[in-house]
Design a protein around this motif. Structure first.
Motif, PDB file in Angstrom:
ATOM      1  N   TYR A  44     -11.414  46.037  23.871  1.00  0.00           N
ATOM      2  CA  TYR A  44     -10.652  45.476  24.847  1.00  0.00           C
ATOM      3  C   TYR A  44      -9.873  46.511  25.802  1.00  0.00           C
ATOM      4  N   GLN A  45     -10.617  46.857  26.764  1.00  0.00           N
ATOM      5  CA  GLN A  45     -10.526  47.934  27.728  1.00  0.00           C
ATOM      6  C   GLN A  45      -8.959  47.903  28.512  1.00  0.00           C
ATOM      7  N   PRO A  46      -8.401  46.752  28.673  1.00  0.00           N
ATOM      8  CA  PRO A  46      -7.143  46.742  29.303  1.00  0.00           C
ATOM      9  C   PRO A  46      -5.994  47.171  28.497  1.00  0.00           C
ATOM     10  N   PHE A  47      -6.295  47.346  27.011  1.00  0.00           N
ATOM     11  CA  PHE A  47      -5.299  47.944  26.269  1.00  0.00           C
ATOM     12  C   PHE A  47      -5.381  49.190  25.961  1.00  0.00           C
ATOM     13  N   LEU A  48      -6.443  49.986  26.421  1.00  0.00           N
ATOM     14  CA  LEU A  48      -6.593  51.462  26.204  1.00  0.00           C
ATOM     15  C   LEU A  48      -5.254  52.282  26.686  1.00  0.00           C
ATOM     16  N   PRO A  49      -4.860  51.871  27.650  1.00  0.00           N
ATOM     17  CA  PRO A  49      -3.593  53.092  27.987  1.00  0.00           C
ATOM     18  C   PRO A  49      -2.594  52.621  26.913  1.00  0.00           C
ATOM     19  N   GLU A  50      -2.278  51.662  26.726  1.00  0.00           N
ATOM     20  CA  GLU A  50      -1.201  51.461  25.694  1.00  0.00           C
ATOM     21  C   GLU A  50      -1.450  51.884  24.256  1.00  0.00           C
ATOM     22  N   SER A 355      -4.363  40.548  39.843  1.00  0.00           N
ATOM     23  CA  SER A 355      -4.225  41.738  39.020  1.00  0.00           C
ATOM     24  C   SER A 355      -2.765  42.256  38.320  1.00  0.00           C
ATOM     25  N   VAL A 356      -2.888  42.517  37.173  1.00  0.00           N
ATOM     26  CA  VAL A 356      -1.470  43.030  36.554  1.00  0.00           C
ATOM     27  C   VAL A 356      -1.837  44.699  36.118  1.00  0.00           C
ATOM     28  N   ALA A 357      -0.864  45.716  36.095  1.00  0.00           N
ATOM     29  CA  ALA A 357      -1.128  46.655  35.615  1.00  0.00           C
ATOM     30  C   ALA A 357       0.313  47.158  34.935  1.00  0.00           C
ATOM     31  N   THR A 358       0.111  48.119  33.810  1.00  0.00           N
ATOM     32  CA  THR A 358       1.227  48.729  33.444  1.00  0.00           C
ATOM     33  C   THR A 358       1.475  49.932  33.743  1.00  0.00           C
ATOM     34  N   PRO A 377       9.529  42.237  35.001  1.00  0.00           N
ATOM     35  CA  PRO A 377       8.506  41.090  34.906  1.00  0.00           C
ATOM     36  C   PRO A 377       7.047  41.161  35.148  1.00  0.00           C
ATOM     37  N   ALA A 378       6.805  42.267  36.018  1.00  0.00           N
ATOM     38  CA  ALA A 378       5.343  42.546  35.822  1.00  0.00           C
ATOM     39  C   ALA A 378       4.757  43.338  34.733  1.00  0.00           C
ATOM     40  N   TRP A 379       5.722  43.788  33.839  1.00  0.00           N
ATOM     41  CA  TRP A 379       5.251  44.322  32.769  1.00  0.00           C
ATOM     42  C   TRP A 379       5.199  43.234  31.677  1.00  0.00           C
ATOM     43  N   CYS A 380       6.003  42.405  31.787  1.00  0.00           N
ATOM     44  CA  CYS A 380       5.936  41.174  30.847  1.00  0.00           C
ATOM     45  C   CYS A 380       4.536  40.362  31.176  1.00  0.00           C
ATOM     46  N   MET A 381       4.322  40.323  32.420  1.00  0.00           N
ATOM     47  CA  MET A 381       3.068  39.512  32.782  1.00  0.00           C
ATOM     48  C   MET A 381       2.013  40.262  32.349  1.00  0.00           C
ATOM     49  N   HIS A 382       1.970  41.408  32.529  1.00  0.00           N
ATOM     50  CA  HIS A 382       0.642  42.392  31.883  1.00  0.00           C
ATOM     51  C   HIS A 382       0.394  42.013  30.327  1.00  0.00           C
ATOM     52  N   ARG A 383       1.494  42.036  29.713  1.00  0.00           N
ATOM     53  CA  ARG A 383       1.322  41.888  28.281  1.00  0.00           C
ATOM     54  C   ARG A 383       1.182  40.663  27.783  1.00  0.00           C
ATOM     55  N   THR A 384       1.482  39.647  28.537  1.00  0.00           N
ATOM     56  CA  THR A 384       1.033  38.237  28.296  1.00  0.00           C
ATOM     57  C   THR A 384      -0.051  37.969  28.494  1.00  0.00           C
ATOM     58  N   TYR A 385      -0.641  38.115  29.776  1.00  0.00           N
ATOM     59  CA  TYR A 385      -1.743  37.846  30.194  1.00  0.00           C
ATOM     60  C   TYR A 385      -2.951  38.412  29.239  1.00  0.00           C
ATOM     61  N   ARG A 389      -5.849  37.006  26.372  1.00  0.00           N
ATOM     62  CA  ARG A 389      -7.345  37.115  26.603  1.00  0.00           C
ATOM     63  C   ARG A 389      -7.696  37.841  25.339  1.00  0.00           C
ATOM     64  N   MET A 390      -6.950  38.615  24.648  1.00  0.00           N
ATOM     65  CA  MET A 390      -7.643  39.245  23.389  1.00  0.00           C
ATOM     66  C   MET A 390      -8.243  38.521  22.430  1.00  0.00           C
ATOM     67  N   PRO A 391      -9.532  38.792  21.808  1.00  0.00           N
ATOM     68  CA  PRO A 391     -10.221  37.969  21.209  1.00  0.00           C
ATOM     69  C   PRO A 391      -9.772  37.756  19.759  1.00  0.00           C
ATOM     70  N   THR A 392      -9.569  36.732  19.087  1.00  0.00           N
ATOM     71  CA  THR A 392      -9.325  36.623  17.545  1.00  0.00           C
ATOM     72  C   THR A 392      -8.009  36.454  17.482  1.00  0.00           C
TER      73      THR A 392
END
Length: 432
Positions: A44-50, A355-358, A377-385, A389-392
């Motif tokens: 899940y590439q959107p979580f690679l930075p974290e 779009s959302v970005a951390t 607020p944007a950081w919370c939106m990024h994590r929530t969204y 969408r993360m599988p399983t």
């Protein structure tokens, strides 16, 4: 009557989500689904930075295909060619002889790779940011540079170790730089003699804006926020050379670094050209609004490797991002089932939600249905969204636990660069 065979090339967003939907909707014995990919997991590439910053355990951002797709056949290896004419694909397993795979229906979703330019020294010294392996290697590398800088009296070695260059001001580059700079700044409290001012972080972008996905105003705000953290933003600038990790920029500046991260765009996986698939001028597979490969009624393609028409913007194509890929997979799977059952198919249509970005812990930027958010607020939106969408449920829970523990305990600052050469110490022992 033989059971129809469905071959899915690629286990990323489109490949995994298509297989998952087919697995749930196919009747028993209706078709055999085979997923072929070099890796047996989906990242899940959107979580690679974290993951690179240590906010999430690396294993929690990957999904094992064999566990999730337990009713599909999983083949691990490199698909080297796909042919429409005789409906065959060639697979080179990690070990053993090559295989020829016959199929009745095809889903092409091998994704994209980094688009490298002919910059001297880039291939030898650069690192990408598309895989979990690259993300963790970069984390170990950055922390390792801090160790080096704190352990040497040589000012030139220290300066080189603490200079970090990122090329590409899109999502991957900005998020990776912001998260890693935030992590490194947090780690410096444990490194005597080093301060945030000793580090130099440079973002090189060829155009006149960063984060174009969130709009011009939010891009300017992001650049301002990064500059306030001491990060240099070089817009309208090109990387001319990186030979010997000596950076030469188009504005005339030159300096040395140990860290060069390349995130300046992607291109379709070269596999799409290894066969008889119809391609457009950009090397993408030509498909219609139903995601059927042009000239066929049995082959489909979506995601980064396909030119999927954007029906909400006539004449344009869907951008290569996770938001479209996940939704395209759903429509593609339903259209494939309809083709299998002789039913009517429906075109893919999705209006881009935003779009959302951390930008590091508690910092972010977002544009959702035209509404702009920034900061916490944007950081919370990024994590929530992205959590939704993360599988399983398993991975969602583990990531949520990582975040919860992060509220009470500091991030780990251990550099495990030796993991890339696990036999080095053993080999040295054998020689002594």
């Amino acid at each position: 009557m033989a059971v129809p065979r469905i071959l899915i090339v690629g286990g990323g967003y489109v490949g995994m989500y298509t297989a998952l939907r087919l697995q749930r909707r196919l009747r028993r014995g209706e078709a055999l689904v085979t997923v072929a990919d070099l890796d047996s997991y989906m990242t899940y590439q959107p979580f690679l930075p974290e993951a690179a910053a240590g906010n999430i355990e690396a294993r929690h951002v990957v999904v094992p295909l064999r566990r999730v797709l337990n009713r599909c056949q999983i083949l691990s290896g490199r698909v080297t060619q796909v042919r429409l004419a005789d409906r065959k694909a060639e697979l080179s397993p990690h070990e053993g002889p090559d295989l020829t795979i016959d199929y009745d229906y095809l889903v092409m979703a091998p994704g994209s790779i980094s688009r490298l330019l002919p910059v001297p020294g880039l291939a030898e010294h650069g690192i990408g940011f598309k895989t979990i392996e690259e993300a963790i290697a970069l984390r170990n590398h950055v922390l390792g540079r801090l160790d080096i800088a704190a352990s040497t009296p040589d000012p030139e070695v220290r300066r080189r170790a603490l200079t970090f260059v990122f090329v590409g001001g899109g999502y991957a580059g900005v998020e990776a730089l912001a998260e890693l700079e935030d992590m490194a700044a947090d780690a410096l409290k444990y490194f005597a003699g080093l301060s945030r001012e000793d580090m130099r972080w440079v973002l090189v972008e060829a155009t006149d804006r960063i984060l174009p996905e969130v709009g011009a105003d939010m891009g300017k705000w992001t650049a301002q926020q990064l500059r306030e953290r001491g990060i240099e933003i070089r817009m309208g600038t090109l990387l001319k050379s990186a030979e010997g990790c000596h950076i030469v920029l188009s504005d005339g500046e030159e300096f040395d670094t140990d860290t060069l991260v390349w995130t300046a765009g992607v291109k379709p996986n070269p596999l799409v050209a290894a066969g008889d698939l119809p391609l457009d001028k950009k090397g993408r597979i030509r498909v219609d609004p139903y995601m059927r490969v042009h000239g066929t009624d049995f082959a489909f393609a979506a995601g980064d490797c396909a030119a999927v028409p954007d029906l909400t913007r006539p004449g344009q194509f869907c951008p290569p991002n996770a938001q479209h890929a996940v939704r395209q997979a759903k429509r593609l799977a339903d259209n494939l089932l309809a083709a299998l059952r002789g039913q009517a198919q429906r075109p893919y249509r999705h209006k881009y939600a935003g779009s959302v970005a951390t930008l590091g812990l508690y910092k972010g930027v977002a544009q959702i249905y035209g509404r702009e958010l920034r900061g916490f607020p944007a950081w919370c939106m990024h994590r929530t969204y992205h959590l939704t969408r993360m599988p399983t449920f398993n991975k969602k829970t583990r990531i949520l636990m990582d975040w919860t523990l992060g509220l009470f305990f500091p991030r780990e600052i251990i550099a495990m660069g030796a993991i890339e050469e696990p036999r080095k110490e053993f080999t040295l022992s054998a020689r002594s």
